[in-house]
Scaffold this motif. Structure first.
Motif, PDB file in Angstrom:
ATOM      1  N   LEU A  78       0.153   1.445 -11.424  1.00 44.14           N
ATOM      2  CA  LEU A  78       0.945   0.798 -10.372  1.00 44.14           C
ATOM      3  C   LEU A  78       0.338   1.062  -8.999  1.00 44.14           C
ATOM      4  O   LEU A  78       0.281   0.177  -8.149  1.00 44.14           O
ATOM      5  CB  LEU A  78       2.387   1.286 -10.423  1.00 44.14           C
ATOM      6  N   PHE A  79      -0.119   2.300  -8.805  1.00 45.86           N
ATOM      7  CA  PHE A  79      -0.764   2.645  -7.540  1.00 45.86           C
ATOM      8  C   PHE A  79      -1.981   1.771  -7.292  1.00 45.86           C
ATOM      9  O   PHE A  79      -2.131   1.181  -6.218  1.00 45.86           O
ATOM     10  CB  PHE A  79      -1.170   4.120  -7.552  1.00 45.86           C
ATOM     11  N   SER A  97       0.826  -1.211   0.000  1.00 46.08           N
ATOM     12  CA  SER A  97       0.000   0.000   0.000  1.00 46.08           C
ATOM     13  C   SER A  97       0.859   1.259   0.000  1.00 46.08           C
ATOM     14  O   SER A  97       0.579   2.209  -0.736  1.00 46.08           O
ATOM     15  CB  SER A  97      -0.942   0.006   1.203  1.00 46.08           C
ATOM     16  N   ILE A  98       1.912   1.263   0.808  1.00 43.42           N
ATOM     17  CA  ILE A  98       2.809   2.421   0.853  1.00 43.42           C
ATOM     18  C   ILE A  98       3.562   2.566  -0.464  1.00 43.42           C
ATOM     19  O   ILE A  98       3.705   3.673  -0.998  1.00 43.42           O
ATOM     20  CB  ILE A  98       3.771   2.321   2.054  1.00 43.42           C
ATOM     21  N   LEU A  99       4.036   1.447  -1.002  1.00 40.45           N
ATOM     22  CA  LEU A  99       4.740   1.472  -2.285  1.00 40.45           C
ATOM     23  C   LEU A  99       3.809   1.986  -3.387  1.00 40.45           C
ATOM     24  O   LEU A  99       4.220   2.812  -4.211  1.00 40.45           O
ATOM     25  CB  LEU A  99       5.257   0.087  -2.630  1.00 40.45           C
ATOM     26  N   ALA A 109       3.515   5.684  -3.114  1.00 43.33           N
ATOM     27  CA  ALA A 109       4.725   6.342  -3.596  1.00 43.33           C
ATOM     28  C   ALA A 109       4.791   6.334  -5.125  1.00 43.33           C
ATOM     29  O   ALA A 109       5.237   7.307  -5.741  1.00 43.33           O
ATOM     30  CB  ALA A 109       5.965   5.670  -3.014  1.00 43.33           C
ATOM     31  N   LEU A 110       4.344   5.251  -5.741  1.00 48.21           N
ATOM     32  CA  LEU A 110       4.381   5.135  -7.198  1.00 48.21           C
ATOM     33  C   LEU A 110       3.336   6.011  -7.882  1.00 48.21           C
ATOM     34  O   LEU A 110       3.427   6.262  -9.084  1.00 48.21           O
ATOM     35  CB  LEU A 110       4.177   3.679  -7.615  1.00 48.21           C
ATOM     36  N   LEU A 111       2.373   6.483  -7.117  1.00 41.57           N
ATOM     37  CA  LEU A 111       1.319   7.333  -7.682  1.00 41.57           C
ATOM     38  C   LEU A 111       1.892   8.595  -8.315  1.00 41.57           C
ATOM     39  O   LEU A 111       1.367   9.099  -9.298  1.00 41.57           O
ATOM     40  CB  LEU A 111       0.312   7.697  -6.593  1.00 41.57           C
ATOM     41  N   TRP A 112       2.994   9.073  -7.785  1.00 43.35           N
ATOM     42  CA  TRP A 112       3.555  10.344  -8.239  1.00 43.35           C
ATOM     43  C   TRP A 112       4.435  10.209  -9.473  1.00 43.35           C
ATOM     44  O   TRP A 112       4.919  11.204  -9.988  1.00 43.35           O
ATOM     45  CB  TRP A 112       4.316  10.994  -7.088  1.00 43.35           C
TER      46      TRP A 112
END
Length: 127
Positions: A43-44, A28-30, A33-36
């Protein structure tokens, strides 16, 4: 009763619960982070959904899969379960088939809310 439902020792089940739960949090955290990243919405959505699935699956090690499925579909948490599972599926549909980024983000938010509602259904008088 819980020990009778599984052939795994309590320590093994506890370890696998922790591994799945931590993997869910990391995914979930990864994903967040990939959202940006450019085109990171896919990926998000995938990592966030996998994180929620891993967190949900982690409790299978504590309760056992059949007991968890029975508990998930009890009348008092049936709506929460259906909404949660529907949000998991709709998130992936929005990002892969419909190509709607905003809708994918909305479904991820709804995933969070649905998972919270579902989790609260296990705490007496919490909802």
């Amino acid at each position: 009763k819980v020990l009778d439902a599984s052939t795994l020792s309590f320590g093994t089940r506890l370890r696998w619960f922790a591994i799945c739960f931590v993997a869910g949090i990391v995914c979930s955290i990864l994903g967040t982070a990939l959202l940006w990243l450019p085109k990171g919405i896919k990926l998000f959505a995938v990592f966030y959904t996998l994180g929620n699935i891993a967190a949900l699956a982690s409790t299978c090690f504590l309760m056992g899969p059949m007991k968890q499925l029975k508990a998930m579909f009890e009348p008092k948490r049936l709506i929460a379960t259906v909404v949660m599972l529907l949000c998991l599926i709709l998130t992936l549909c929005a990002v892969f088939w419909w190509n709607k980024k905003g809708l994918a983000v909305l479904f991820c938010i709804l995933q969070f809310l649905a998972m919270t509602w579902y989790s609260l259904s296990y705490i007496p008088f919490a909802r």
